[in-house]
Design a protein around this motif. Sequence first.
Motif, PDB file in Angstrom:
ATOM      1  N   PHE A 117      33.039  27.854  61.452  1.00 27.45           N
ATOM      2  CA  PHE A 117      34.071  29.062  61.510  1.00 27.45           C
ATOM      3  C   PHE A 117      33.415  30.310  62.141  1.00 27.45           C
ATOM      4  N   HIS A 118      34.135  30.726  63.410  1.00 26.94           N
ATOM      5  CA  HIS A 118      33.814  31.919  63.965  1.00 26.94           C
ATOM      6  C   HIS A 118      34.072  33.075  63.026  1.00 26.94           C
ATOM      7  N   ARG A 119      33.498  34.383  63.261  1.00 25.57           N
ATOM      8  CA  ARG A 119      33.980  35.416  62.444  1.00 25.57           C
ATOM      9  C   ARG A 119      35.208  35.683  63.140  1.00 25.57           C
ATOM     10  N   GLY A 120      36.052  36.453  62.649  1.00 23.93           N
ATOM     11  CA  GLY A 120      37.191  37.003  62.923  1.00 23.93           C
ATOM     12  C   GLY A 120      37.364  38.444  63.665  1.00 23.93           C
ATOM     13  N   ASP A 121      36.158  38.950  63.803  1.00 20.16           N
ATOM     14  CA  ASP A 121      36.016  40.190  64.319  1.00 20.16           C
ATOM     15  C   ASP A 121      35.910  40.534  65.726  1.00 20.16           C
ATOM     16  N   GLY A 122      36.133  39.277  66.551  1.00 20.71           N
ATOM     17  CA  GLY A 122      36.079  39.502  67.918  1.00 20.71           C
ATOM     18  C   GLY A 122      34.632  39.266  68.441  1.00 20.71           C
ATOM     19  N   SER A 123      33.754  38.982  67.573  1.00 18.92           N
ATOM     20  CA  SER A 123      32.345  38.744  68.061  1.00 18.92           C
ATOM     21  C   SER A 123      32.280  37.111  68.321  1.00 18.92           C
ATOM     22  N   SER A 124      31.164  36.578  68.783  1.00 23.11           N
ATOM     23  CA  SER A 124      31.156  35.200  68.824  1.00 23.11           C
ATOM     24  C   SER A 124      30.256  34.558  67.698  1.00 23.11           C
ATOM     25  N   ALA A 125      29.824  35.293  66.940  1.00 24.87           N
ATOM     26  CA  ALA A 125      29.188  34.963  65.685  1.00 24.87           C
ATOM     27  C   ALA A 125      29.747  34.016  64.943  1.00 24.87           C
ATOM     28  N   THR A 126      28.906  32.930  64.162  1.00 27.46           N
ATOM     29  CA  THR A 126      29.558  31.998  63.349  1.00 27.46           C
ATOM     30  C   THR A 126      29.268  32.579  62.129  1.00 27.46           C
ATOM     31  N   VAL A 127      30.188  32.144  61.160  1.00 25.92           N
ATOM     32  CA  VAL A 127      30.067  32.733  59.781  1.00 25.92           C
ATOM     33  C   VAL A 127      29.016  31.728  58.922  1.00 25.92           C
ATOM     34  N   LYS A 128      28.012  32.562  58.344  1.00 24.70           N
ATOM     35  CA  LYS A 128      26.892  31.917  57.510  1.00 24.70           C
ATOM     36  C   LYS A 128      27.291  31.594  56.111  1.00 24.70           C
ATOM     37  N   ASN A 129      26.580  30.819  55.458  1.00 25.22           N
ATOM     38  CA  ASN A 129      26.830  30.323  54.177  1.00 25.22           C
ATOM     39  C   ASN A 129      26.571  31.736  53.158  1.00 25.22           C
ATOM     40  N   SER A 130      25.508  32.619  53.490  1.00 23.72           N
ATOM     41  CA  SER A 130      25.483  33.740  52.687  1.00 23.72           C
ATOM     42  C   SER A 130      26.283  34.654  52.736  1.00 23.72           C
ATOM     43  N   ALA A 131      27.309  34.662  53.724  1.00 30.77           N
ATOM     44  CA  ALA A 131      28.550  35.616  53.710  1.00 30.77           C
ATOM     45  C   ALA A 131      29.650  34.868  52.728  1.00 30.77           C
ATOM     46  N   VAL A 132      29.731  33.764  52.235  1.00 29.70           N
ATOM     47  CA  VAL A 132      30.813  33.199  51.854  1.00 29.70           C
ATOM     48  C   VAL A 132      30.490  32.627  50.379  1.00 29.70           C
ATOM     49  N   GLN A 133      29.582  33.260  49.669  1.00 29.94           N
ATOM     50  CA  GLN A 133      28.773  32.760  48.435  1.00 29.94           C
ATOM     51  C   GLN A 133      30.067  32.812  47.301  1.00 29.94           C
ATOM     52  N   ALA A 134      31.061  33.829  47.334  1.00 26.05           N
ATOM     53  CA  ALA A 134      32.011  33.840  46.415  1.00 26.05           C
ATOM     54  C   ALA A 134      33.233  32.820  46.498  1.00 26.05           C
ATOM     55  N   LEU A 135      33.306  32.044  47.520  1.00 28.23           N
ATOM     56  CA  LEU A 135      34.560  31.334  48.036  1.00 28.23           C
ATOM     57  C   LEU A 135      34.290  30.252  47.127  1.00 28.23           C
ATOM     58  N   SER A 136      35.792  30.083  46.276  1.00 29.92           N
ATOM     59  CA  SER A 136      35.599  29.031  45.371  1.00 29.92           C
ATOM     60  C   SER A 136      36.879  28.019  45.861  1.00 29.92           C
ATOM     61  N   GLN A 137      37.881  28.454  46.441  1.00 29.42           N
ATOM     62  CA  GLN A 137      39.303  27.464  46.810  1.00 29.42           C
ATOM     63  C   GLN A 137      39.495  27.797  48.196  1.00 29.42           C
ATOM     64  N   PHE A 138      39.945  26.689  49.034  1.00 31.13           N
ATOM     65  CA  PHE A 138      39.986  26.726  50.447  1.00 31.13           C
ATOM     66  C   PHE A 138      41.112  25.912  50.925  1.00 31.13           C
ATOM     67  N   ILE A 139      41.918  26.249  51.508  1.00 29.57           N
ATOM     68  CA  ILE A 139      43.030  25.362  52.433  1.00 29.57           C
ATOM     69  C   ILE A 139      42.842  25.394  53.828  1.00 29.57           C
ATOM     70  N   PHE A 140      42.578  24.508  54.649  1.00 30.98           N
ATOM     71  CA  PHE A 140      42.632  24.395  55.835  1.00 30.98           C
ATOM     72  C   PHE A 140      42.825  23.205  56.733  1.00 30.98           C
ATOM     73  N   GLY A 141      43.480  23.283  57.917  1.00 32.46           N
ATOM     74  CA  GLY A 141      43.757  21.964  58.489  1.00 32.46           C
ATOM     75  C   GLY A 141      43.306  22.485  59.876  1.00 32.46           C
ATOM     76  N   VAL A 142      42.985  21.159  60.643  1.00 28.57           N
ATOM     77  CA  VAL A 142      42.347  21.196  62.025  1.00 28.57           C
ATOM     78  C   VAL A 142      42.980  19.691  62.821  1.00 28.57           C
ATOM     79  N   VAL A 143      43.410  19.955  64.312  1.00 34.25           N
ATOM     80  CA  VAL A 143      43.650  19.084  65.060  1.00 34.25           C
ATOM     81  C   VAL A 143      42.668  19.060  65.981  1.00 34.25           C
ATOM     82  N   TYR A 144      42.056  17.825  66.366  1.00 31.91           N
ATOM     83  CA  TYR A 144      41.166  17.652  67.153  1.00 31.91           C
ATOM     84  C   TYR A 144      41.128  16.366  68.028  1.00 31.91           C
ATOM     85  N   ILE A 145      40.510  16.255  69.228  1.00 31.91           N
ATOM     86  CA  ILE A 145      40.375  14.787  69.778  1.00 31.91           C
ATOM     87  C   ILE A 145      39.216  14.233  69.372  1.00 31.91           C
ATOM     88  N   SER A 146      39.335  12.762  69.238  1.00 30.81           N
ATOM     89  CA  SER A 146      38.200  11.941  68.979  1.00 30.81           C
ATOM     90  C   SER A 146      37.902  10.835  69.812  1.00 30.81           C
TER      91      SER A 146
END
Length: 148
Positions: A117-146
């Motif tokens: 996951f990239h940061r959503g602030d317009g930077s190219s940085a990726t989100v680090k584990n240290s930034a999501v310590q309190a994340l407990s429930q998460f829903i997402f979906g992705v479509v990709y080519i294999s």
Amino acid sequence: SFAATANSSGSMSNELLDDYEEGTWTPTLPNGGTVSTISNARYTKVGAMVYAGCYIHISSITNDSNGFDIGGLPYAVASGNMYHGAGAITYVHTFNWNGTGALSGPTPYSGQSQVYFHRGDGSSATVKNSAVQALSQFIFGVVYISDS
């Protein structure tokens, strides 16, 4: 078989639904942490296109500078710079986004079975584990080519 009408040059004979499959998958945290409960981790594959989505409960995430990645996708992402999947985060439970710039949608790792996951602030940085310590429930979906 989805019978097709010939195009103007008459070269099209038919269209076949190629390699349809659906099932479940097991999300992981490859850079450290534990997914404690998984609800509705499902996928559908049609030809080379894969949709994977899940509702996960996270009991711990390693507090370090590694990227916050979710692994275990049912098929590896195609090789050759195939980072252009499409996806969305549709739910995050009681989480303070400070330090993440608000997550952007999942980005598939080319040639691997995981997303980041990239940061959503317009930077190219990726989100680090240290930034999501309190994340407990998460829903997402992705479509990709294999490649499969």
